[in-house]
Design a protein around this motif. Structure first.
Motif, PDB file in Angstrom:
ATOM      1  N   ALA A  65       0.606  -1.159  -0.221  1.00  0.00           N
ATOM      2  CA  ALA A  65       0.063   0.124  -0.022  1.00  0.00           C
ATOM      3  C   ALA A  65       1.007   1.021   0.127  1.00  0.00           C
ATOM      4  O   ALA A  65       0.574   2.318  -0.748  1.00  0.00           O
ATOM      5  CB  ALA A  65      -0.745   0.463   1.286  1.00  0.00           C
ATOM      6  N   ALA A  66       1.833   1.044   0.835  1.00  0.00           N
ATOM      7  CA  ALA A  66       2.794   2.818   0.851  1.00  0.00           C
ATOM      8  C   ALA A  66       3.536   2.896  -0.277  1.00  0.00           C
ATOM      9  O   ALA A  66       3.730   4.180  -0.893  1.00  0.00           O
ATOM     10  CB  ALA A  66       3.859   2.034   1.798  1.00  0.00           C
ATOM     11  N   ALA A  67       3.877   1.549  -1.408  1.00  0.00           N
ATOM     12  CA  ALA A  67       4.265   1.766  -2.604  1.00  0.00           C
ATOM     13  C   ALA A  67       3.126   1.898  -3.876  1.00  0.00           C
ATOM     14  O   ALA A  67       3.824   3.146  -4.087  1.00  0.00           O
ATOM     15  CB  ALA A  67       4.748   0.725  -3.205  1.00  0.00           C
ATOM     16  N   ALA A  68       2.100   1.980  -3.354  1.00  0.00           N
ATOM     17  CA  ALA A  68       0.951   2.729  -4.377  1.00  0.00           C
ATOM     18  C   ALA A  68       1.080   4.397  -4.352  1.00  0.00           C
ATOM     19  O   ALA A  68       0.773   4.925  -4.851  1.00  0.00           O
ATOM     20  CB  ALA A  68      -0.260   1.767  -4.098  1.00  0.00           C
ATOM     21  N   PHE A  69       0.988   4.212  -2.881  1.00  0.00           N
ATOM     22  CA  PHE A  69       0.327   5.398  -2.787  1.00  0.00           C
ATOM     23  C   PHE A  69       1.665   6.273  -2.517  1.00  0.00           C
ATOM     24  O   PHE A  69       2.004   7.826  -3.332  1.00  0.00           O
ATOM     25  CB  PHE A  69       0.401   5.915  -0.938  1.00  0.00           C
ATOM     26  CG  PHE A  69      -0.851   5.341  -0.794  1.00  0.00           C
ATOM     27  CD1 PHE A  69      -2.338   6.186  -1.585  1.00  0.00           C
ATOM     28  CD2 PHE A  69      -1.416   4.542   0.432  1.00  0.00           C
ATOM     29  CE1 PHE A  69      -3.203   5.796  -0.518  1.00  0.00           C
ATOM     30  CE2 PHE A  69      -2.841   4.465   0.513  1.00  0.00           C
ATOM     31  CZ  PHE A  69      -3.471   4.712   0.147  1.00  0.00           C
TER      32      PHE A  69
END
Length: 436
Positions: A150-154
């Motif tokens: 999720a952090a990578a997507a954000f």
């Protein structure tokens, strides 16, 4: 609610089969008829808690939320987006009432992932970028490191915000606009090249109804909305002279761009959020996550459906009533975007002006209209929703034929306040009757 038939278009019947939907699209199925067993009764997006696995609700596509077709960072008071690692507390077991759609410790769900034997649980993460809360929902095992995914997507979305924002002085879009009319060729990033070349192609196919050079006129009408006063005709003519996708020169060999006329200003508000959802889904897929949904202020990008289900359930919002649903759809592996003026409009001297601007005339849309578009990508759905809002249902549906794998639904306020319904022949059947 009356429904008008459009020339050479047949209404998709509620009993239409999946094979029929696939046939009219000429592609693998992007949307499906509902699976037996019904769907959740939840209406509209609830506040999401990062890392939660609460009961899945129906994502709602609003008819033009606060940022529909506005610049990428439409909330002028919002600080620039920064990469952020969303907090997560780990998945919690679902209640028995949620089974089997929400995985629990007692009845683990199976689905796409590194191994068919690995249990997948629902994860929700929310962060603010591009001026809107962006929600990422997916099913993953702990071994897939959901927080990191999720952090990578954000972080990818934040990177795109830094490229396409016309509010940030250091954005790539702003630098391109500042060089307009100088005669200078500007080297651009791969992301800017992808979006800008796609935008120019869409502009040509939509007869200029979608155009990222509309920025000068958008700025005038933003001021008009604040002041409740129409721009002067002289200022409108001056701004309109700097609008036109044909004024963008592309050097495809060297990946360079030149804006030919002084005063040009790029506005990616009608395409960048859709592109960001595409990229966020791609990042999740790189982390081995397939069952995912990204909601960027009503622009939805859907991957594979949740484990044990054939599709995601998506609600299309009502034209005139907040939080009301017009119909619900079963969708997978596609994007849906809705454009409208339920929230963003201004009344001046008795005329209601939408925030959606016709790039060809510099005038806002004055017909109450909500347009939902299904497409293979978020970028295309986003742009076509804007274009059809400008063109209207009849011309818009004809233009839609130029884009394979797309479908559209239009609600329009007609005479006497009656809501009229138009749809392309391949619009998927609704799950049930509209909820009141």
């Amino acid at each position: 609610m009356p429904q008008r038939s459009l020339p050479q278009r047949s209404r998709v019947r509620r009993a239409a089969s999946l094979s029929f939907a696939a046939w009219v699209l000429g592609t693998a199925p992007l949307w499906t008829t509902p699976a037996p067993g019904g769907v959740t009764d939840a209406v509209g997006p609830k506040p999401a808690t990062s890392g939660s696995t609460d009961n899945p609700e129906v994502p709602r596509v609003p008819p033009g939320g606060r940022t529909r077709d506005e610049p990428v960072d439409a909330l002028a008071d919002a600080p620039p987006s920064r990469p952020h690692t969303p907090a997560a507390t780990g998945p919690s077991a679902a209640s028995p009432a949620d089974s089997p759609r929400t995985p629990s410790a007692e009845s683990p769900a199976r689905g796409p992932g590194p191994s068919p034997a690995v249990a997948l649980r629902r994860w929700d993460f929310t962060d603010t970028h591009m001026g809107v809360p962006i929600r990422i929902t997916f099913y993953a095992s702990a071994q897939q490191h959901p927080r990191e995914a999720a952090a990578a997507a954000f972080q990818r979305i934040a990177r795109l915000d830094a490229i396409f924002s016309d509010y940030r002085a250091d954005s790539e879009a702003r630098r391109l606009s500042d060089a307009a009319g100088s005669g200078k060729w500007m080297s651009v990033s791969p992301e800017m090249w992808d979006v800008l070349t796609t935008a120019v192609e869409i502009s040509a196919k939509t007869e200029g109804a979608f155009d990222v050079t509309v920025g000068p006129v958008v700025r005038l009408w933003r001021r008009a909305r604040r002041q409740h006063r129409r721009p002067s005709e002289e200022r409108l003519r001056e701004a309109q002279s700097a609008v036109g996708y044909r004024l963008i020169e592309l050097d495809r060999r060297c990946r360079r761009v030149r804006l030919k006329r002084p005063g040009m200003r790029l506005d990616f508000g009608g395409i960048a959020k859709g592109y960001a959802t595409d990229e966020a889904l791609r990042v999740l897929q790189q982390h081995g996550i397939r069952s995912a949904l990204i909601d960027a202020g009503g622009d939805l990008r859907l991957g594979e459906p949740p484990p044990g289900r054939t599709a995601w359930t998506v609600a299309v919002a009502d034209l005139t009533r907040e939080a009301a649903i017009a119909e619900r759809l079963s969708l997978r592996r596609c994007a849906i975007a809705t454009s409208g003026d339920l929230y963003q409009f201004v009344e001046i001297d008795g005329t209601r002006y939408s925030h959606i601007i016709d790039p060809r005339t510099g005038e806002p849309v004055v017909v109450r209209r909500s347009v939902s578009v299904l497409a293979p990508s978020g970028m295309l759905a986003d742009a076509l929703a804007s274009a059809i809002s400008v063109l209207g249902p009849q011309r818009g549906m004809r233009v839609l034929d130029r884009f394979p794998g797309t479908a559209a639904l239009v609600f329009q306020l007609g005479e006497g306040g009656r809501v009229e319904r138009f749809q392309s022949r391949n619009w998927p059947p609704a799950i049930d009757e509209p909820r009141r």
